[in-house]
Design an enzyme around this catalytic site. Structure first.
Site, mmCIF file in Angstrom:
data_model
loop_
_atom_site.group_PDB
_atom_site.id
_atom_site.type_symbol
_atom_site.label_atom_id
_atom_site.label_comp_id
_atom_site.label_asym_id
_atom_site.label_seq_id
_atom_site.Cartn_x
_atom_site.Cartn_y
_atom_site.Cartn_z
ATOM 1 N N VAL A 61 0.805 -1.232 0.000
ATOM 2 C CA VAL A 61 0.000 0.000 0.000
ATOM 3 C C VAL A 61 0.841 1.286 0.000
ATOM 4 O O VAL A 61 0.302 2.374 -0.181
ATOM 5 C CB VAL A 61 -1.033 0.032 1.165
ATOM 6 C CG1 VAL A 61 -2.173 -0.935 0.909
ATOM 7 C CG2 VAL A 61 -0.383 -0.217 2.504
ATOM 8 N N SER A 139 -2.993 6.216 16.223
ATOM 9 C CA SER A 139 -2.441 5.563 17.418
ATOM 10 C C SER A 139 -2.314 6.612 18.522
ATOM 11 O O SER A 139 -2.167 7.811 18.228
ATOM 12 C CB SER A 139 -1.049 5.006 17.110
ATOM 13 O OG SER A 139 -0.357 4.690 18.303
ATOM 14 N N TYR A 152 7.202 6.492 13.832
ATOM 15 C CA TYR A 152 5.822 5.973 13.952
ATOM 16 C C TYR A 152 4.857 7.065 14.425
ATOM 17 O O TYR A 152 3.772 7.243 13.869
ATOM 18 C CB TYR A 152 5.846 4.806 14.933
ATOM 19 C CG TYR A 152 4.524 4.080 15.119
ATOM 20 C CD1 TYR A 152 4.088 3.146 14.185
ATOM 21 C CD2 TYR A 152 3.738 4.304 16.248
ATOM 22 C CE1 TYR A 152 2.890 2.454 14.365
ATOM 23 C CE2 TYR A 152 2.542 3.626 16.432
ATOM 24 C CZ TYR A 152 2.121 2.699 15.489
ATOM 25 O OH TYR A 152 0.935 2.030 15.674
ATOM 26 N N ALA A 154 5.173 10.271 14.134
ATOM 27 C CA ALA A 154 5.020 11.266 13.055
ATOM 28 C C ALA A 154 3.993 10.770 12.047
ATOM 29 O O ALA A 154 3.100 11.518 11.627
ATOM 30 C CB ALA A 154 6.359 11.506 12.354
ATOM 31 N N SER A 155 4.089 9.481 11.683
ATOM 32 C CA SER A 155 3.157 8.938 10.672
ATOM 33 C C SER A 155 1.732 8.939 11.208
ATOM 34 O O SER A 155 0.785 9.232 10.483
ATOM 35 C CB SER A 155 3.580 7.521 10.261
ATOM 36 O OG SER A 155 3.355 6.581 11.303
ATOM 37 N N LYS A 156 1.576 8.635 12.492
ATOM 38 C CA LYS A 156 0.226 8.536 13.053
ATOM 39 C C LYS A 156 -0.378 9.929 13.321
ATOM 40 O O LYS A 156 -1.590 10.118 13.189
ATOM 41 C CB LYS A 156 0.241 7.686 14.330
ATOM 42 C CG LYS A 156 0.626 6.214 14.073
ATOM 43 C CD LYS A 156 -0.351 5.537 13.126
ATOM 44 C CE LYS A 156 -0.072 4.064 12.941
ATOM 45 N NZ LYS A 156 -1.015 3.402 12.034
ATOM 46 N N ILE A 185 -2.717 -2.713 22.110
ATOM 47 C CA ILE A 185 -3.600 -3.813 21.714
ATOM 48 C C ILE A 185 -2.761 -5.069 21.488
ATOM 49 O O ILE A 185 -1.682 -4.994 20.873
ATOM 50 C CB ILE A 185 -4.374 -3.460 20.415
ATOM 51 C CG1 ILE A 185 -5.023 -2.065 20.516
ATOM 52 C CG2 ILE A 185 -5.404 -4.540 20.078
ATOM 53 C CD1 ILE A 185 -6.010 -1.869 21.651
HETATM 54 P P1 NAP Z 1 0.309 -6.231 12.695
HETATM 55 O O1 NAP Z 1 -0.185 -7.388 13.479
HETATM 56 O O2 NAP Z 1 1.780 -6.058 12.517
HETATM 57 O O3 NAP Z 1 -0.405 -6.252 11.271
HETATM 58 C C1 NAP Z 1 -0.130 -5.266 10.311
HETATM 59 C C2 NAP Z 1 -0.556 -5.792 8.978
HETATM 60 O O4 NAP Z 1 -0.199 -4.830 7.971
HETATM 61 C C3 NAP Z 1 0.135 -7.098 8.609
HETATM 62 O O5 NAP Z 1 -0.796 -7.979 8.044
HETATM 63 C C4 NAP Z 1 1.175 -6.620 7.614
HETATM 64 O O6 NAP Z 1 1.551 -7.590 6.663
HETATM 65 C C5 NAP Z 1 0.444 -5.515 6.902
HETATM 66 N N1 NAP Z 1 1.340 -4.661 6.153
HETATM 67 C C6 NAP Z 1 2.539 -4.152 6.548
HETATM 68 N N2 NAP Z 1 3.079 -3.423 5.568
HETATM 69 C C7 NAP Z 1 2.219 -3.468 4.521
HETATM 70 C C8 NAP Z 1 2.222 -2.902 3.228
HETATM 71 N N3 NAP Z 1 3.239 -2.138 2.802
HETATM 72 N N4 NAP Z 1 1.180 -3.168 2.393
HETATM 73 C C9 NAP Z 1 0.149 -3.939 2.814
HETATM 74 N N5 NAP Z 1 0.092 -4.496 4.036
HETATM 75 C C10 NAP Z 1 1.126 -4.269 4.877
HETATM 76 O O7 NAP Z 1 -0.224 -4.857 13.306
HETATM 77 P P2 NAP Z 1 -1.493 -4.521 14.234
HETATM 78 O O8 NAP Z 1 -1.010 -4.466 15.621
HETATM 79 O O9 NAP Z 1 -2.630 -5.395 13.886
HETATM 80 O O10 NAP Z 1 -1.763 -3.018 13.780
HETATM 81 C C11 NAP Z 1 -2.733 -2.655 12.810
HETATM 82 C C12 NAP Z 1 -2.806 -1.144 12.748
HETATM 83 O O11 NAP Z 1 -3.152 -0.621 14.028
HETATM 84 C C13 NAP Z 1 -1.489 -0.475 12.359
HETATM 85 O O12 NAP Z 1 -1.730 0.648 11.561
HETATM 86 C C14 NAP Z 1 -0.916 -0.042 13.698
HETATM 87 O O13 NAP Z 1 -0.032 1.033 13.577
HETATM 88 C C15 NAP Z 1 -2.199 0.331 14.431
HETATM 89 N N6 NAP Z 1 -2.044 0.311 15.885
HETATM 90 C C16 NAP Z 1 -1.753 -0.849 16.539
HETATM 91 C C17 NAP Z 1 -1.613 -0.827 17.931
HETATM 92 C C18 NAP Z 1 -1.315 -2.056 18.726
HETATM 93 O O14 NAP Z 1 -1.180 -1.932 19.957
HETATM 94 N N7 NAP Z 1 -1.228 -3.226 18.148
HETATM 95 C C19 NAP Z 1 -1.736 0.391 18.616
HETATM 96 C C20 NAP Z 1 -2.022 1.548 17.908
HETATM 97 C C21 NAP Z 1 -2.182 1.496 16.539
HETATM 98 P P3 NAP Z 1 2.952 -8.388 6.721
HETATM 99 O O15 NAP Z 1 2.814 -9.358 7.796
HETATM 100 O O16 NAP Z 1 3.038 -8.971 5.348
HETATM 101 O O17 NAP Z 1 4.031 -7.377 6.998
#
Ligand code: NAP
Length: 244
Positions: A61, A139, A152, A154-156, A185
């Site tokens: 993406v 985030s 991170y 900055a992006s969020k 999470i």
């Molecule tokens: P995750 O388990 O690491 O999952 C992220 C997903 O995004 C993975 O399936 C990954 O695929 C995919 N991805 C990464 N780079 C990509 C790209 N260039 N194109 C398409 N897909 C891509 O993360 P998560 O914890 O579920 O987080 C999901 C979202 O919530 C993120 O935006 C994160 O910043 C946000 N968030 C999470 C938390 C938390 O505590 N977990 C807190 C605040 C915000 P691959 O495995 O192939 O890399």
């Protein structure tokens, strides 16, 4: 049937959102970098068990051309494009003094530029059809900052500004654009943190527990529902009371 695309949805929060939107009756477009990510788990089967259609679309993406190809393919295979959830995200943590330029750039490209790519493409379709819902994953790091995450956070933070701007640009065309800001999470992303980092975080959370992906999915489900038809440009924090 309305169609929802969730980026980065083979696992973690993205997979939970996809399953919840399937339970809500949306046909689902899953996205990840490559097909093998969907072979390692049962998300496609779980979604199909709800009775809706589900297709997988491989695209990075952060690459505009790949996003364009994916959006066209979603419309062609599922027959519409009504909901976009920008969920894909990565971390490359390190204190700023030690962070490389590459570490900074890759996080900005995957987390932030991807949201521009996808909102631009989805926005064009949604403006034309005069309806649509976009939810972006920000985030708490983007709201309050977090040591070791200058890239991170900055992006969020940028995603929050982009959400408000695009909500203003698309509001008159009946397109709602909102963001959710999760706290800590339990997903593969946070499994990478050390025991010490996790304990420090727990001390700051009023509810004294980590969140579950399903607890993010529930709020996203609300934001893309008719119940949220007059909600736009908002950032909903889902953090168990991290900041009060
Ligand atoms: P995750 O388990 O690491 O999952 C992220 C997903 O995004 C993975 O399936 C990954 O695929 C995919 N991805 C990464 N780079 C990509 C790209 N260039 N194109 C398409 N897909 C891509 O993360 P998560 O914890 O579920 O987080 C999901 C979202 O919530 C993120 O935006 C994160 O910043 C946000 N968030 C999470 C938390 C938390 O505590 N977990 C807190 C605040 C915000 P691959 O495995 O192939 O890399």
């Amino acid at each position: 049937m309305a169609v929802a695309l969730i980026t980065g949805s083979s696992r973690g929060i993205g997979a939970a959102i996809a399953l919840r939107l399937a339970q809500d009756g949306f046909d689902i477009a899953l996205n990840d970098l490559n097909e093998s990510m969907f072979e390692d788990n049962d998300i496609v089967d779980k979604i199909k068990e709800t009775g809706v259609k589900c297709e997988t679309f491989c695209a990075d993406v952060s690459d505009y051309a790949q996003c364009e190809e994916m959006v066209n393919a979603v419309k062609e295979k599922l027959g519409g494009f009504d909901v976009l959830v920008n969920n894909a995200g990565i971390t490359k943590d390190g204190l700023m003094a030690r962070m490389s330029e590459e570490q900074y750039d890759v996080v900005i490209n995957v987390n932030q530029k991807s949201v521009f790519n996808m909102m631009k493409l989805a926005g064009k379709i949604m403006m034309k059809q005069r309806s649509g819902k976009i939810v972006n994953l920000a985030s708490v790091a983007g709201l309050y900052g977090n040591p070791g995450q200058v890239n991170y956070s900055a992006s969020k933070a940028a995603i929050i500004g982009m959400t408000k701007t695009v909500a203003k640009e698309l509001g008159s065309r009946n397109v709602n654009v909102n963001a959710v800001a999760p706290g800590f999470i339990k997903t593969p992303m946070t499994d990478k943190l050390t025991e010490e980092q996790r304990n420090a975080m727990l001390q700051m959370i009023a509810m004294k527990r980590y969140g579950l992906p399903e607890e993010i999915a529930g709020v996203v489900s609300f934001l893309v529902s008719d119940d949220a038809s007059y909600v736009t440009g908002q950032v909903i924090e889902i953090s168990g009371g991290l900041s009060m």
